[in-house]
Each structure stands twice: as C-alpha cells, then as structure tokens.
Design an enzyme around this catalytic site. Structure first.
Site, short mmCIF file in Angstrom:
data_model
loop_
_atom_site.label_atom_id
_atom_site.label_comp_id
_atom_site.label_asym_id
_atom_site.label_seq_id
_atom_site.Cartn_x
_atom_site.Cartn_y
_atom_site.Cartn_z
N GLU A 162 2.34 -42.70 38.51
CA GLU A 162 1.16 -41.98 37.97
C GLU A 162 0.63 -40.88 38.88
O GLU A 162 -0.56 -40.85 39.20
CB GLU A 162 0.05 -42.97 37.65
CG GLU A 162 0.47 -44.06 36.68
CD GLU A 162 -0.66 -45.04 36.34
OE1 GLU A 162 -1.73 -44.98 36.98
OE2 GLU A 162 -0.45 -45.86 35.45
N GLU A 267 7.05 -50.30 30.51
CA GLU A 267 5.84 -51.11 30.30
C GLU A 267 5.49 -51.14 28.83
O GLU A 267 4.37 -50.79 28.43
CB GLU A 267 4.68 -50.55 31.14
CG GLU A 267 5.00 -50.45 32.62
CD GLU A 267 3.83 -49.98 33.47
OE1 GLU A 267 2.69 -50.01 33.01
OE2 GLU A 267 4.09 -49.58 34.63
C1 XIL Z 1 -1.97 -53.65 34.96
C2 XIL Z 1 -1.84 -55.16 34.93
O1 XIL Z 1 -1.17 -55.53 33.76
C3 XIL Z 1 -3.21 -55.80 34.98
O2 XIL Z 1 -3.09 -57.21 35.12
C4 XIL Z 1 -4.01 -55.23 36.16
O3 XIL Z 1 -5.32 -55.78 36.14
C5 XIL Z 1 -4.07 -53.73 36.11
O4 XIL Z 1 -2.74 -53.21 36.05
N1 XIL Z 1 0.22 -49.04 34.46
C6 XIL Z 1 0.90 -49.72 35.44
C7 XIL Z 1 0.71 -51.18 35.58
O5 XIL Z 1 1.75 -49.12 36.12
O6 XIL Z 1 0.84 -51.61 36.91
C8 XIL Z 1 -0.62 -51.65 35.03
O7 XIL Z 1 -0.68 -53.06 35.08
C9 XIL Z 1 -0.80 -51.12 33.62
C10 XIL Z 1 -0.80 -49.62 33.60
#
Ligand code: XIL
Length: 381
Positions: A162, A267
């Site tokens: 990001e 994701e």
């Molecule tokens: C999220 C997790 O799923 C949550 O449990 C945590 O509280 C916050 O992060 N982008 C990413 C992930 O790269 O690491 C994030 O994961 C979601 C958004």
C-alpha cells in the site's frame, strides 16, 4: 435350457453389480465431497487462505482442518506484521510466526510472508522516528531478520504494501518521508540480496482504478529497466457484489501481465453489505462510526437471504471464470480468511456488522459459492 437361463440371470446380476460398483466410483470421483478447492484448481493457480492467530496456535481446529484440506497456500492475517513481530526496537517475537511457517512446511503449502514494509499496523517506535539513518537501520534489521529466519520456508514476501494513494501519488508514510521517493526500489534491492530465491511481491488495493494501477505499472517498469528484482504484484481484491466489474478485473490482469510479472489475488473477499463510501462519497480517511448500530448498514444480522446467497455465488463464479480464462497469468488466489464469522469485514469499515464474504459460513459449512467454484470446468488432468 434351464441351466442356460440360470446362466443368463447370473450374468445379468453380475453385470449389474459390476456396473453399480463402477458407477459408484464415478459418482465419488465427481462428487463435491471428495474434491477440494486446491485440487480443483491445481493446474491453474495456488488457492490460499489468510489464517488468524487462533488457527495458527491450534485454538480453532475446525478452521485448521478446512485450511489443510481445501487450500495449498497460506498467508498470516496479522502475525507477521511489524507491530506484532517487532513491537520494540530489536525485540522480535516469533512465537506465532514460527508456528505459522511450520504449518506451511508440514503441509507443503506455498507460504506467504505478509508484510515487510507497511505504514499500517507498524510498531509505534517506527512511527516516531524522523530521520533517515535510524529508519534505514530498522528497515534493514527488520528485513534481514525476518527473511533470513524464514529462508526456504516462506515462498513469497509482500515486500511493500500500500505505498500509493488513489491518484497514483506516493503515500506520505514514515518510510517515504524519511527515506525518500526511491525507498520502494531500495527495499526491493535489499530483499533480493537477503534471499534471491523467494518471490518478491508489491501488494496494494483498488488496483482496478486506472490512476493507481498506472503508478504501480510505472514502478514495475522502472524496476525492470534497472534490473531490480520484482516477481509479482498482489491485487488485494476486497471487493463487493458489483464493484469492480469483470471488465475492470480483466484489465488488471492484462495490464500487469504486459509488464512481465505474475499477478496474484492476495486478499479476496466479497462484501454483501452496504458500502459506506457510496453513502457519503469517496473521500478517504473517513470515520464511519456514525453508522455503527444503524440497521440500514447491517441488513442481515440473522442470516443471509437466499437471493443474496445466490448473488454471492454468481459473483464468485463470474470472477473465477475470468481467473480460469487467464490462469496462465495468475500465480495465486488467496481468500482473506476462512469462515465468515472471523472475517475482518464484520468490523471494517463499520464495527459490529454481520458480513458473509467467504466460502465457508459461521458454522464452518461450505456455502453455495463454494460448490459453484467446484462446478467450474478446469483442466484437472
Ligand atoms: C487486516 C486484518 O484482516 C485485520 O484483522 C486487522 O485488524 C487489520 O488488517 N489490507 C491488508 C491486510 O494488507 O493486512 C489487512 O488485514 C486488510 C487490508
């Protein structure tokens, strides 16, 4: 004559029994019960799941069983993030992450490290540093320590997560501010030196938006021109029932493929709930707490109606049809979680909602979307 008749009856019965056994075999071969997601897509891409601390530590064996039987890749949902793994300068805590990599090794899984350099879930001490030397020292130490410890056990690292804003400009993270605008490439060079074998990934969200995607494409092209190793782009894929369109997803695949790197959907989850950004515009960094407890924003607290379940299944089917069409360009598809009950989308971007974004429901049961994916035609053999 009678004997002959007996023979014919016997032969008839015998053939019937043989056929029944044979048919049963075919049935069980084609039955969804004996198949798994990773098996079904094995000739196309890895199928992964993000796993949480409870699953890693053995406190949620039902999730673990699903992970081991359905998936051939894992990502730690939180356990390798800086705030947990190095909460204080030089103080690493490998308790959970060591167990995580062991699950991957034991089950022969494509094991992902998530994420080395990210502005979010960063240890507090890092957020307070305001000079280059100290930042660089900790960045090097963090990367060296983690990548060396898990050499040969982790197959791919999300090296930077990001780093761009929606308009394609650099996010003004502590790394950008203290290390300068070449920091992403510097970090990739560093990572490639520590472990030249592991896949190095740049990971981000909203890459269906062309300005943001272009920034990442330009970065990849620059790396290539400079001979800097980058193996793939991770497309986060936190999507909903309508956005992005299949066309937009296809553009992501085609554009990144053209740069010569592998695409992974890192994701994936599909929210079925109202999107607060649509309610009040697209301005970033908004606080949605005013929607907490608002029933309009949480329409299915007691179960997902059939028509929405069908829409979710169709959405997953459409997305995976596209993935199959371009499977030569895709390395991995990872779901962000295992069962709906523990999805981060129950609390983000509005706390306390009930969402249904994954393939397994709150009771660990396969949903309609799961069966739809297993019905898709693949080159299984
Ligand atoms: C999220 C997790 O799923 C949550 O449990 C945590 O509280 C916050 O992060 N982008 C990413 C992930 O790269 O690491 C994030 O994961 C979601 C958004």
């Amino acid at each position: 004559m009678i004997k002959k008749l007996n023979d014919v009856v016997f032969l008839f019965l015998f053939c019937g029994i043989v056929c029944l056994i044979g048919c049963n075999n075919i049935l069980s071969e084609n039955s969804n019960e004996t198949r798994s997601l990773s098996n079904h897509f094995k000739n196309h891409f890895h199928i992964g799941a993000a796993i949480n601390e409870n699953t890693i530590l053995g406190n949620d064996n039902k999730s673990k069983e699903i992970v081991v039987s359905e998936f051939n890749s894992i990502t730690p949902e939180n356990s390798l993030k800086w705030m947990f793994i190095q909460p204080l300068p030089g103080k690493f805590d490998f308790k959970v992450s060591d167990k995580y990599v062991n699950i991957g090794s034991k089950n022969g899984m494509y094991t992902v490290g998530h994420a080395l350099i990210w502005h979010s879930q960063l240890a507090e001490f890092m957020q307070n540093i305001d000079n280059k030397d100290e930042t660089l020292f900790h960045v090097k130490n963090h990367i060296n320590t983690l990548m060396n410890r898990y050499k040969g056990k982790i197959d791919a690292w999300d090296v930077v997560n990001e780093a761009f804003e929606e308009d394609g400009s650099f996010r003004e993270s502590v790394f950008y501010k203290n290390l300068g605008k070449n920091y992403i490439e510097d970090v990739f060079v560093l990572a490639a030196k520590v472990d030249p074998e592991v896949d190095l990934i740049y990971n981000d969200y909203n890459l269906y938006k062309s300005e943001k995607r272009l920034a990442v494409i330009n970065m990849v092209n620059k790396f290539k021109a400079n001979g800097t190793k980058i193996d793939g782009v991770g497309v986060q894929a936190h999507w909903d029932l309508n956005t992005p369109s299949i066309n937009e997803i296809e553009n992501i695949i085609l554009d990144f493929h053209e740069t010569g790197i592998l695409v992974s959907f890192t994701e994936l989850d599909i929210s079925v709930l109202p999107n607060p950004w649509e309610m009040i515009g697209a301005e970033v960094n908004q606080n949605f707490s005013k929607f907490e407890g608002d029933p309009k924003m949480n329409p299915y607290p007691n179960g997902l109606p059939n028509n929405i379940q069908d829409k979710l299944a169709k959405r997953y089917e459409d997305i995976f049809k596209l993935f199959l069409k371009h499977s030569d360009k895709i390395n991995r598809v990872t779901f962000w979680g295992v069962i709906d009950k523990y999805s981060w989308l129950n609390d983000w971007p509005i706390k306390g909602r009930t969402n249904y974004p994954l393939l397994f429901d709150k009771d660990y049961k396969s949903k309609k979307a799961y069966y739809k994916l297993l019905e898709l035609k693949t080159n299984q053999n």
